[in-house]
Design an enzyme around this catalytic site. Structure first.
Site, short mmCIF file in Angstrom:
data_model
loop_
_atom_site.label_atom_id
_atom_site.label_comp_id
_atom_site.label_asym_id
_atom_site.label_seq_id
_atom_site.Cartn_x
_atom_site.Cartn_y
_atom_site.Cartn_z
N GLY A 46 0.86 -1.18 0.00
CA GLY A 46 0.00 0.00 0.00
C GLY A 46 0.89 1.22 0.00
O GLY A 46 1.84 1.28 -0.77
N GLU A 47 0.63 2.13 0.90
CA GLU A 47 1.44 3.35 0.99
C GLU A 47 1.95 3.44 2.43
O GLU A 47 1.17 3.67 3.36
CB GLU A 47 0.58 4.56 0.58
N SER A 48 3.25 3.25 2.58
CA SER A 48 3.79 3.07 3.93
C SER A 48 3.64 4.31 4.80
O SER A 48 3.44 4.20 6.01
CB SER A 48 5.24 2.61 3.85
N CYS A 77 6.11 -5.32 0.48
CA CYS A 77 6.25 -4.00 -0.13
C CYS A 77 6.17 -2.89 0.93
O CYS A 77 7.11 -2.74 1.70
CB CYS A 77 5.24 -3.84 -1.26
N ARG A 104 12.84 3.52 -0.98
CA ARG A 104 11.46 3.48 -1.47
C ARG A 104 11.39 3.84 -2.95
O ARG A 104 12.20 4.63 -3.44
CB ARG A 104 10.59 4.43 -0.65
N ILE A 138 5.16 -3.50 -7.46
CA ILE A 138 4.34 -2.31 -7.68
C ILE A 138 4.96 -1.14 -6.89
O ILE A 138 4.90 -1.13 -5.65
CB ILE A 138 2.88 -2.54 -7.23
N ARG A 139 5.56 -0.21 -7.61
CA ARG A 139 6.25 0.90 -6.95
C ARG A 139 7.06 0.39 -5.75
O ARG A 139 7.00 0.92 -4.63
CB ARG A 139 5.28 2.00 -6.53
N HIS A 174 4.82 -8.83 -4.26
CA HIS A 174 3.46 -9.08 -3.75
C HIS A 174 3.04 -10.54 -3.96
O HIS A 174 2.35 -10.85 -4.93
CB HIS A 174 2.46 -8.17 -4.48
N GLU A 176 0.82 -12.07 -2.58
CA GLU A 176 -0.65 -12.19 -2.46
C GLU A 176 -1.35 -11.96 -3.81
O GLU A 176 -2.55 -12.22 -3.92
CB GLU A 176 -1.17 -11.19 -1.41
N1 GLN Z 1 5.74 2.87 -2.76
C1 GLN Z 1 5.03 2.41 -1.58
C2 GLN Z 1 5.65 3.01 -0.32
O1 GLN Z 1 6.69 3.58 -0.37
C3 GLN Z 1 5.03 0.90 -1.50
C4 GLN Z 1 4.31 0.30 -2.69
C5 GLN Z 1 3.56 -0.96 -2.41
O2 GLN Z 1 3.37 -1.37 -1.27
N2 GLN Z 1 3.03 -1.57 -3.46
O3 GLN Z 1 5.05 2.92 0.71
#
Ligand code: GLN
Length: 194
Positions: A46-48, A77, A104, A138-139, A174, A176
């Site tokens: 997600g977005e940490s 991630c 990141r 993913i990112r 990921h 999952e």
């Molecule tokens: N770019 C996100 C972060 O820095 C991590 C991306 C992800 O969990 N898919 O939190």
């Protein structure tokens, strides 16, 4: 066995489905009290930064740190970022459970999301099962350093992508999001332990 998935933000439901495929009904965790009866906890992607703010605001940061001292965590991630002991670009607070430094969003804009096939080394294969593994990024962060307390279980090229430290696992990809249950299987065996 009861396994939690931190359900603040991100792809927690995909982790829930992965656990269900292995016969474990997930507990979606939003409050510290829910941790009490769990055998393990997944911190999803997600977005940490968003997750971190929520954890700090709800008293979950300290509760998860205490939980992790006795039970296993699987971070993927953003979850791996929250578990690292050093985070850069930008720096942010973390649980410091894994002896590793993560950068990141390190793949850059052109390739910020990709799927790669990795060939597991013998140790992973003997513990989790042999055969190529599809890794979805993913990112994703890149793990720039792994210290002596941690062990790399999977690499993508030179980069560590699955790291183990004692009871904990952290992946920059990921697991999952594919039907390959090997990483969750490894985690559930840790959660089932003493
Ligand atoms: N770019 C996100 C972060 O820095 C991590 C991306 C992800 O969990 N898919 O939190």
């Amino acid at each position: 066995m009861m396994v939690g998935v931190l359900a603040v933000q991100g792809d927690f439901e995909a982790h829930g489905r992965a656990l269900a495929r292995l016969g474990v009904e997930p507990v979606y965790v939003r409050t510290a009290g829910q941790l009490d009866r769990l055998h393990g906890l997944v911190i999803p992607g997600g977005e940490s930064t968003t997750m971190l703010k929520f954890l700090e605001g709800e008293g979950l940061f300290d509760a998860i740190a205490a939980f992790a001292a006795r039970r296993p965590l699987l971070g993927t991630c953003a979850g791996a970022i929250l578990m690292a002991n050093e985070v850069s670009r930008p720096a942010q607070r973390s649980l410091g459970l894994m002896d590793m430094a993560v950068e990141r969003n390190a793949y850059g804009r052109q390739v910020d999301s990709h799927i790669s096939t990795v060939e597991p080394p013998a140790e992973f294969a003997s513990r989790a099962g042999a055969g190529p593994l599809e890794a979805v990024f993913i990112r994703a962060p890149i793990i720039r350093r792994v210290g002596p307390a941690a062990t790399v279980l999977l690499r993508h090229g030179e980069d560590p992508i699955l790291v183990e430290q004692g009871r904990h696992l952290a992946a920059t990809f990921h697991p999952e999001l594919t039907t390959d249950t090997r990483v969750h299987g490894l985690f559930l065996r840790k959660a089932a332990g003493p």
